[in-house]
Enzyme design. Structure first.
Site, PDB file in Angstrom:
ATOM      1  N   GLY A 204      35.823  46.764  39.193  1.00 47.06           N
ATOM      2  CA  GLY A 204      34.346  46.060  39.225  1.00 47.06           C
ATOM      3  C   GLY A 204      34.259  44.895  39.275  1.00 47.06           C
ATOM      4  CB  THR A 206      34.590  39.287  35.281  1.00 44.20           C
ATOM      5  OG1 THR A 206      36.077  39.256  36.631  1.00 44.20           O
ATOM      6  CG2 THR A 206      35.596  38.344  34.254  1.00 44.20           C
ATOM      7  CB  VAL A 208      30.206  45.104  34.768  1.00 45.86           C
ATOM      8  CG1 VAL A 208      30.480  47.106  33.660  1.00 45.86           C
ATOM      9  CG2 VAL A 208      28.892  45.186  35.283  1.00 45.86           C
ATOM     10  N   GLY A 209      33.844  44.268  32.832  1.00 48.39           N
ATOM     11  CA  GLY A 209      34.737  44.233  32.631  1.00 48.39           C
ATOM     12  C   GLY A 209      34.894  44.335  31.460  1.00 48.39           C
ATOM     13  CD  GLU A 226      43.474  46.639  39.972  1.00 45.10           C
ATOM     14  OE1 GLU A 226      43.071  45.634  40.415  1.00 45.10           O
ATOM     15  OE2 GLU A 226      44.306  47.148  39.620  1.00 45.10           O
ATOM     16  CB  CYS A 260      37.366  42.260  44.837  1.00 45.50           C
ATOM     17  SG  CYS A 260      39.244  43.255  45.214  1.00 45.50           S
TER      18      CYS A 260
HETATM   19  P1  NAD Z   1      29.813  46.492  38.794  1.00 49.27           P
HETATM   20  O1  NAD Z   1      30.652  45.746  37.393  1.00 49.27           O
HETATM   21  O2  NAD Z   1      28.399  46.209  38.906  1.00 49.27           O
HETATM   22  O3  NAD Z   1      29.540  47.975  38.870  1.00 49.27           O
HETATM   23  C1  NAD Z   1      30.875  49.142  38.753  1.00 49.27           C
HETATM   24  C2  NAD Z   1      30.868  49.903  38.037  1.00 49.27           C
HETATM   25  O4  NAD Z   1      30.461  50.072  36.773  1.00 49.27           O
HETATM   26  C3  NAD Z   1      29.662  51.040  38.596  1.00 49.27           C
HETATM   27  O5  NAD Z   1      29.992  52.588  38.620  1.00 49.27           O
HETATM   28  C4  NAD Z   1      28.859  50.619  37.670  1.00 49.27           C
HETATM   29  O6  NAD Z   1      27.583  52.096  37.320  1.00 49.27           O
HETATM   30  C5  NAD Z   1      29.130  50.726  36.467  1.00 49.27           C
HETATM   31  N1  NAD Z   1      28.439  49.402  35.423  1.00 49.27           N
HETATM   32  C6  NAD Z   1      27.805  48.800  36.267  1.00 49.27           C
HETATM   33  N2  NAD Z   1      27.925  47.874  34.838  1.00 49.27           N
HETATM   34  C7  NAD Z   1      27.133  48.329  33.688  1.00 49.27           C
HETATM   35  C8  NAD Z   1      27.329  48.558  32.150  1.00 49.27           C
HETATM   36  N3  NAD Z   1      25.727  47.786  32.087  1.00 49.27           N
HETATM   37  N4  NAD Z   1      27.430  49.149  31.529  1.00 49.27           N
HETATM   38  C9  NAD Z   1      28.803  49.816  32.007  1.00 49.27           C
HETATM   39  N5  NAD Z   1      28.823  50.360  33.362  1.00 49.27           N
HETATM   40  C10 NAD Z   1      28.535  49.778  33.965  1.00 49.27           C
HETATM   41  O7  NAD Z   1      30.484  45.908  39.587  1.00 49.27           O
HETATM   42  P2  NAD Z   1      29.834  46.513  41.209  1.00 49.27           P
HETATM   43  O8  NAD Z   1      29.320  45.646  41.982  1.00 49.27           O
HETATM   44  O9  NAD Z   1      29.882  47.795  41.726  1.00 49.27           O
HETATM   45  O10 NAD Z   1      31.045  45.944  41.967  1.00 49.27           O
HETATM   46  C11 NAD Z   1      32.090  44.414  42.830  1.00 49.27           C
HETATM   47  C12 NAD Z   1      32.562  43.424  41.615  1.00 49.27           C
HETATM   48  O11 NAD Z   1      33.612  44.325  41.455  1.00 49.27           O
HETATM   49  C13 NAD Z   1      33.028  42.237  42.622  1.00 49.27           C
HETATM   50  O12 NAD Z   1      33.277  40.893  41.299  1.00 49.27           O
HETATM   51  C14 NAD Z   1      34.867  42.340  42.972  1.00 49.27           C
HETATM   52  O13 NAD Z   1      35.001  41.460  43.134  1.00 49.27           O
HETATM   53  C15 NAD Z   1      35.037  42.734  41.925  1.00 49.27           C
HETATM   54  N6  NAD Z   1      36.087  44.867  42.509  1.00 49.27           N
HETATM   55  C16 NAD Z   1      36.916  44.416  42.165  1.00 49.27           C
HETATM   56  C17 NAD Z   1      38.329  45.174  42.883  1.00 49.27           C
HETATM   57  C18 NAD Z   1      40.063  44.851  42.752  1.00 49.27           C
HETATM   58  O14 NAD Z   1      40.432  46.218  43.166  1.00 49.27           O
HETATM   59  N7  NAD Z   1      40.246  44.216  41.306  1.00 49.27           N
HETATM   60  C19 NAD Z   1      38.214  45.993  43.979  1.00 49.27           C
HETATM   61  C20 NAD Z   1      36.340  45.814  44.176  1.00 49.27           C
HETATM   62  C21 NAD Z   1      35.354  46.059  43.362  1.00 49.27           C
END
Ligand code: NAD
Length: 511
Positions: A204, A206, A208-209, A226, A260
């Site tokens: 997801g 950065t 939230v990461g 990731e 991504c």
């Molecule tokens: P996101 O970080 O918003 O959400 C991903 C997950 O995190 C979801 O399951 C969500 O429920 C959870 N989440 C969201 N906010 C949270 C919080 N505050 N606390 C705990 N959990 C939370 O990401 P997204 O919008 O689903 O995905 C898009 C991002 O992911 C983009 O930045 C994209 O570049 C990246 N991405 C990276 C890869 C990779 O392989 N490197 C692949 C796909 C997407």
């Protein structure tokens, strides 16, 4: 099904910690029973996963069509076949990868056994995003199972149809005691993260990461992250324009630009921009006919919030191609924006949609300055085959001022990209780039296709993530490599090792 209802209950109670605590406890108890460690159990789960992919293909295609208006071709290739390939690879090599490794040993250990054992971590939490909502949940899930872990999977709440399918089919095909799907959004995930997991695999943003890493730190839980970013494309007049336009547009249009590693914006001269736009019109017409909205192959934006966020970008600069939208379908046509200012909103965050802004620069130096003056990108795409340009950039690196290698090293050092894309046919230049820059991955003369090579690790470095997976690397991610020294009470061995005991002497140092 009983497990599914338990998990649904956990979600419906709005993530009370006790519900998640008991789910994790139950799951850990099963893990500690040893059930998931046998090769037979793991193979059976992988075979069941293959059956699931085969029997539920239509259901998955329909869910993706609901969530993202994703066409069958993209769903089959980027979600189902991609996952299937990973499962087949794991099945094929499971015995070999699971086997103890026997590293070489020193003379003092000649009588001993020195082994590396592959130890599953325990209860793994997999958190998935919405953009490839099946594959990005299924691949880490399968990898964790193959390595002998129990898994709690939390798919994204935004891709609700796919998440519902995952929650329905996983308990039907996979072991219900060891594998659980938990549905929910931020509050549920926040509660879930209060539990102690043995490994967390997160895909997801950065932002939230960092939250995930913080939560994991409380228990020193190892993580794979990731993550994403804003990836520029540099094109000069030596690039094969037709191929470059096709590859850039493909990267921007697949999954509606919600990828991504999608190219985010273009840096080039006005002259190349104009030629690019003419070619782009022709290519988009070949791909989607006159109206991409009518094309079955063009994806929609995931939800209203993201749609509104993207529509606002259409006011930035001037629309050169596209700019057509329809809120009722969350449709935004493939769009090219020109006369965009670096301060415009579209140039701030990762676009994550089918909008491609151009920023005009006059040469590579200006492109480098532009990239350097901003947040470091995830990926840098370079479309050029001019050896002189390459040499110039490389020599600047050596001079210590701004140059491509320096620039790359500089941004790679601070916030390292997920992938480095180099468009160049000169072996020396390629080798210089590959040796002197740091990025999660590198791909020469194409975009994103490195992901499809299952013998290559895929993952970020620095700000683009921690850890890597795909193929053997998926398996390796989910096992702890336990170094084991196994001795017996052999008298000769005791004599060989006895110099470690006091009283010490200089003579003993010579051993
Ligand atoms: P996101 O970080 O918003 O959400 C991903 C997950 O995190 C979801 O399951 C969500 O429920 C959870 N989440 C969201 N906010 C949270 C919080 N505050 N606390 C705990 N959990 C939370 O990401 P997204 O919008 O689903 O995905 C898009 C991002 O992911 C983009 O930045 C994209 O570049 C990246 N991405 C990276 C890869 C990779 O392989 N490197 C692949 C796909 C997407």
């Amino acid at each position: 099904d009983s497990d599914l209802s338990n998990d649904t209950q956990a979600t419906q109670t709005n993530g009370k910690m006790t519900d998640y605590a008991s789910l994790v406890d139950r799951t850990r108890t099963v893990f500690l029973s040893g059930k998931t460690r046998s090769l037979e159990w793991r193979k059976k789960q992988l075979k069941q996963a293959l059956l699931m992919l085969e029997e539920c293909e239509q259901e998955i295609i329909s869910a993706l069509a609901t969530d993202l208006h994703k066409c069958k071709f993209e769903t089959v290739t980027t979600e189902i076949k991609f996952t299937e390939g990973e499962v087949i690879e794991l099945l094929r090599h499971l015995k070999e990868w699971s086997a103890d490794e026997k590293p070489s040993k020193a003379i003092v250990n000649i009588l001993d056994k020195v082994e590396i054992k592959k130890e599953p971590y325990g209860v793994v939490l997999v958190i998935g995003p919405w953009n490839y909502p099946f594959q990005l949940c299924a691949v880490p899930l399968i990898g964790a199972i193959a390595a002998g872990n129990c898994v709690i999977l939390k798919p994204s709440e935004l891709s609700s149809a796919t998440s519902a399918v995952l929650a329905k089919i996983i308990p039907k095909y996979l072991d219900q005691e060891c594998i659980h799907v938990v549905l929910g959004g931020v509050s549920e995930t926040t509660e879930l993260l209060k539990q102690r997991f043995d490994y967390i695999f997160y895909t997801g943003s950065t932002t939230v990461g960092k939250i995930i890493r913080n939560a994991a730190n409380k228990f020193l839980t190892p993580v794979t992250l990731e993550l994403g970013g804003k990836s520029p494309v540099y094109i000069d007049n030596t690039a094969d324009l037709e191929i470059s336009v096709k590859r850039v547009l493909w990267g921007k249009c697949i999954n509606g630009g919600q990828t991504c590693v999608a190219p985010d914006y273009i840096l080039c001269t006005e002259e190349i921009q104009n030629k690019f736009i003419e070619k782009a019109k022709q290519i988009l017409k070949e791909w989607y006919a006159d109206n991409p909205k009518e094309s079955p192959d063009f994806t929609r934006i995931i939800n209203e919030n993201h749609y509104q966020r993207l529509v606002k970008y259409l006011n930035n600069g001037k629309v050169a191609i596209g700019g057509v939208c329809d809120a009722s379908e969350r449709y935004i046509s493939p769009t090219i924006l020109i006369d965009v200012k670096p301060t415009d909103p579209v140039m701030q965050d990762e676009i994550f949609g089918p909008i491609l802004p151009f920023i005009n620069i006059n040469n590579a130096y200006e492109a480098i300055n532009f990239i350097n003056s901003r947040e470091s990108p995830l990926v840098l795409y370079i479309f050029s085959k001019d050896r002189k340009v390459q040499d110039l950039l490389i020599s600047q690196t050596r001079s210590g001022s701004i140059g491509v290698n320096e620039t790359l090293m500089q941004y790679c050092g601070e916030k390292k990209p997920l992938s480095l894309y180099i468009f160049c046919t000169d072996e020396k230049t390629i080798s210089l780039f590959l040796k002197n820059t740091s990025s999660g991955n590198a791909c020469v003369n194409d975009i994103m296709m490195n992901l499809a090579v299952d013998t290559l690790p895929f993952g970020g470095v620095g700000n683009s993530g921690i850890g890597a997976y795909h193929g053997k690397y998926t398996y390796d991610t989910f096992v702890h490599k336990k170094g084991c020294l196994i001795k017996d009470f052999n008298k000769l061995g005791e004599i060989l090792g006895s110099c470690r005991y006091p009283p010490y002497s200089d003579k003993k140092l010579s051993f």
